[in-house]
Write a protein that holds these residues in place. Sequence first.
Motif, mmCIF file in Angstrom:
data_model
loop_
_atom_site.group_PDB
_atom_site.id
_atom_site.type_symbol
_atom_site.label_atom_id
_atom_site.label_comp_id
_atom_site.label_asym_id
_atom_site.label_seq_id
_atom_site.Cartn_x
_atom_site.Cartn_y
_atom_site.Cartn_z
ATOM 1 N N VAL A 76 -43.906 -8.437 -54.041
ATOM 2 C CA VAL A 76 -44.199 -7.762 -55.303
ATOM 3 C C VAL A 76 -45.710 -7.821 -55.510
ATOM 4 C CG1 VAL A 76 -41.960 -8.347 -56.295
ATOM 5 C CG2 VAL A 76 -43.909 -9.886 -56.657
ATOM 6 N N SER A 77 -46.199 -7.134 -56.510
ATOM 7 C CA SER A 77 -47.627 -7.170 -56.803
ATOM 8 C C SER A 77 -48.033 -8.548 -57.291
ATOM 9 C CB SER A 77 -47.961 -6.127 -57.868
ATOM 10 O OG SER A 77 -47.416 -6.521 -59.125
ATOM 11 N N LEU A 78 -49.338 -8.848 -57.233
ATOM 12 C CA LEU A 78 -49.816 -10.138 -57.717
ATOM 13 C C LEU A 78 -49.537 -10.315 -59.203
ATOM 14 C CD1 LEU A 78 -53.219 -10.563 -55.841
ATOM 15 C CD2 LEU A 78 -51.045 -11.717 -55.375
ATOM 16 N N THR A 79 -49.608 -9.225 -59.951
ATOM 17 C CA THR A 79 -49.296 -9.299 -61.385
ATOM 18 C C THR A 79 -47.852 -9.712 -61.595
ATOM 19 O OG1 THR A 79 -50.941 -7.617 -61.925
ATOM 20 C CG2 THR A 79 -49.197 -8.015 -63.546
ATOM 21 N N GLN A 80 -46.937 -9.059 -60.869
ATOM 22 C CA GLN A 80 -45.523 -9.418 -60.979
ATOM 23 C C GLN A 80 -45.273 -10.824 -60.436
ATOM 24 O OE1 GLN A 80 -43.683 -5.966 -58.973
ATOM 25 N NE2 GLN A 80 -42.565 -5.622 -60.870
#
Length: 353
Positions: free
Chosen positions: A312-316
Amino acid sequence: MRNLRAPLLTIVAALSLAVVAQPAGASSKQEVTFEAPRDLYFDPATRNQTFQEISDLGVHSLRVILTWRKVAPKASSRIRPSVDLSDPASYDWSLYQGVLDEAKARGFKVLLTVSTPAPTWATKGARDDVTRPSTTRFGEFVIAVSRQFGDKVSRYSFINEPNLPQFLKPQYVNGKVASPAIYRGLYDGGLRGLKEVGDTKPVLMGETAPNGAPPRTVAPVTFLRGALCLNTKYKRQKGCLRMRVDGWAHHAYARKTGPLASVPTRLVTIGTLSRLTSALNRAAKVGAVKKSLPVQVTEFGIQSYPDRTLGVSLTQQNEYRAISEKIAYDDRRVVSFAQYLMTDDAAGKGKDK
């Protein structure tokens, strides 16, 4: 590439929870554990740097998986070597010695998972290194492990993810679940080994992966019942004695959809830990384990990009990890929570969760 940002946010999030109002039932003494094999095992310079980074994050507990095959004499031979297999001098401990020595020097607590794959000579001629390892040979190995590292270990567990065929076979025989009984024998062999040398440190059962899909893998709760000699109605099998179990270890990885996402009932993720604790409660009612047996989440992490399958993205990643930490922190049965890994997996090489 060293993934320091994510672990830092994890620990900061965990520590910040201590300054907010504590929910009813939440544990204020939950331990945070790190697992960082590629950073700790091979290069002494990297090892020292990694220990310092973990310490700087406020963590002083480590999980180490000690693989039987990697230290065993003549591991590829089908003929058992004519040496004393309970003698530490019969093994090559060099891969792990520096890590455990440094952990002790720094005052780290260590969970040592003594695990398969096994040497070929311990599998009764099997074509792989995980099929029906000898309980006797495993017990001898645990004696050697305790004699070599016992003063550096805080607690033990036996066999990493035994509900997966990567670590134990067969999982099924003629359509019936088989791996829990094999695991129980190995666990008993390990306990006997520790008893032989007077090592009374706590021992965790389980180390189960969160997934399970017949006919390849066994679901965590199904595996729990089998390992504790319970049928589907939690009735104890005749002649099956209660063994010492000081805690249940589980790898509560979430799916890519996040820790709060709905998952099939056979899975036990961080968001569905109640399935595991409910099973342990039912097991306790029939005397298979002690009441309120503690749970240790001994592996947990969120895979990030560039892994397009699991990532997943770093934000997620940061969001999912913070939510997961909060779930564990609020669960009074969870006494430890693990950070896996220090360094990212290579793209496409993530754990099969």
